[in-house]
Design an enzyme around this catalytic site. Structure first.
Site, short mmCIF file in Angstrom:
data_model
loop_
_atom_site.label_atom_id
_atom_site.label_comp_id
_atom_site.label_asym_id
_atom_site.label_seq_id
_atom_site.Cartn_x
_atom_site.Cartn_y
_atom_site.Cartn_z
N LYS A 1 -2.08 6.31 -4.13
CA LYS A 1 -3.09 7.33 -3.87
C LYS A 1 -2.65 8.67 -4.43
O LYS A 1 -1.45 8.99 -4.40
CB LYS A 1 -3.35 7.47 -2.36
CG LYS A 1 -3.51 6.15 -1.63
CD LYS A 1 -3.61 6.34 -0.13
CE LYS A 1 -3.46 5.03 0.61
NZ LYS A 1 -2.06 4.55 0.67
N HIS B 1 -6.80 10.25 -1.96
CA HIS B 1 -6.30 10.12 -0.60
C HIS B 1 -7.21 10.81 0.43
O HIS B 1 -7.46 10.28 1.50
CB HIS B 1 -4.89 10.70 -0.53
CG HIS B 1 -4.04 10.10 0.54
ND1 HIS B 1 -2.69 9.89 0.38
CD2 HIS B 1 -4.33 9.65 1.78
CE1 HIS B 1 -2.19 9.35 1.47
NE2 HIS B 1 -3.16 9.19 2.34
N ASP C 1 0.85 -1.19 0.00
CA ASP C 1 0.00 0.00 0.00
C ASP C 1 0.89 1.25 0.00
O ASP C 1 1.61 1.50 0.96
CB ASP C 1 -0.92 -0.01 1.23
CG ASP C 1 -1.97 1.07 1.17
OD1 ASP C 1 -3.11 0.77 0.77
OD2 ASP C 1 -1.65 2.23 1.50
N TYR D 1 3.78 9.96 0.58
CA TYR D 1 4.72 9.33 1.52
C TYR D 1 6.17 9.63 1.15
O TYR D 1 7.06 9.43 1.97
CB TYR D 1 4.50 7.82 1.58
CG TYR D 1 3.14 7.39 2.06
CD1 TYR D 1 2.27 8.28 2.68
CD2 TYR D 1 2.71 6.08 1.90
CE1 TYR D 1 1.01 7.88 3.11
CE2 TYR D 1 1.47 5.67 2.34
CZ TYR D 1 0.61 6.57 2.93
OH TYR D 1 -0.64 6.16 3.36
#
Length: 349
Positions: free
Chosen positions: A94, A127, A61, A66
């Site tokens: 996302k 997201h 994931d 990130y």
């Protein structure tokens, strides 16, 4: 000839339950989260991804925000170059809030695909359901004056782009994240391709029973972030009233009965309940324990029922940094009273 080697202690990926999505495709019942951008170096996240694939994980994931997709992609490509078939992996990413126009969203998806070193994504999520950007590592009191609440027409413009990604074969399944029942009802009313999943905070102290059941009833697979109560979450999301799931007496008693760590109890509960947990760790031994939690020694019906009593409505990721001018507090993000707050008199219809 394949040179991809599983670790001796690995779990056979075939033993990991597969959940069927509303479009007929399947996904593994547990994944490895990669949210570590606030406190873990990208190379360290990538290292555990490479280890996880060799331990039996097949669902990774990811997310653009990130800040580690190129590094994660390095490990995905290495595994594929060594012979792990792409078709055996489930790679999800996302789109971040600063890419909430159709053109930017499609570009963001293509960048994630390139960074991750794959030709397509198995899953792609929006997201957050609003385009509210905040600077990385900002304080909990930070506010962007351009932030605004959910506006359905704007979201659906993004969703049309998501549907286009499916049409073009860049994404197999699309979904939402941090979406509430009032928002989901509007999305389902107006979408052409239904969300295959909704990623949401789910752990014993935040079970979200109504939203969870609503998703199941609508054929939307819940994916649960913070499945262990996220003890290492960013400091901005910590408040004095937060509950530590793994220290709750019920969880600790069940862990003792099963001779396992409380984290494994949280994951057993999640998988048996029907959500897909995505725990993050940088330690291979913890990744292996997490994977084994959903493939062996299940909880009893009595234990599952006991964990229902752990519900505390304890939201850990409150989202304060996404608040807009005029919002009352972080609860405005979550449609607590069943309605979606307006923006300058705008009414969602």
């Amino acid at each position: 000839m394949s040179t991809f080697q599983m670790m001796p202690e690995a779990v056979d990926p075939k033993k990991v339950p597969q959940l069927k999505l509303n479009n007929g495709l399947t996904m593994p019942a547990i994944g490895l989260g990669t949210f570590g951008s606030d406190h873990v170096a990208a190379d360290d996240v990538a290292t555990v991804v490479g280890q996880a694939l060799r331990l039996g994980y097949r669902y990774i994931d990811c997310a653009a925000c990130y800040g580690n997709e190129p590094e994660v992609g390095r490990e995905l490509r290495r595994a594929m170059d060594e012979g792990l078939p792409r078709s055996e992996m489930f790679i999800l990413s996302k789109v971040w809030n600063d890419m909430h126009t159709p053109e930017k969203l499609i570009a963001a998806c293509k960048k994630s695909i390139a960074d991750l070193g794959v030709e397509y994504l198995d899953g792609y999520l929006i997201h957050w359901p609003f385009p509210n950007y905040h600077a990385p590592h900002c304080d909990v009191d930070a506010r962007n004056p351009e932030s605004r609440p959910y506006i359905h027409e704007e979201f659906m413009a993004c969703w049309r782009a998501m549907e286009q990604l499916v049409d073009e074969g860049l994404v197999k399944s699309i979904g939402t994240s941090n979406v509430t029942i009032p928002k989901m009802k509007l999305i389902l009313r107006d979408c052409r391709i239904r969300p295959a999943f909704n990623e949401m905070e789910l752990h014993p102290a935040m079970q979200q029973g109504e939203l969870f059941q609503y998703c199941l009833d609508e054929g939307i697979q819940p994916i649960g972030f913070c499945p262990l109560g996220s003890p290492d979450r960013p400091a901005r999301d910590c408040t004095p009233d937060d509950v530590a799931d793994m220290k709750m007496p019920v969880i600790m008693d069940i862990a003792k009965a099963h001779n396992c760590h409380p984290a494994e109890v949280c994951l057993k509960w999640a998988a048996q309940r029907g959500q897909v947990p995505i725990p993050f760790t940088t330690k291979a031994r913890n990744a292996l324990s997490n994977l084994k939690a959903v493939t062996e020694d299940p909880l009893t019906a009595v234990e599952m029922e006991a964990i229902r009593s752990c519900e505390r409505n304890c939201r850990l990721v409150k989202g304060q940094v996404f608040l807009w001018p005029g919002a009352t507090d972080w609860t405005d993000l979550w449609d607590i009273d069943g309605t979606i707050p307006g923006w300058n008199g705008y009414e969602n219809k």
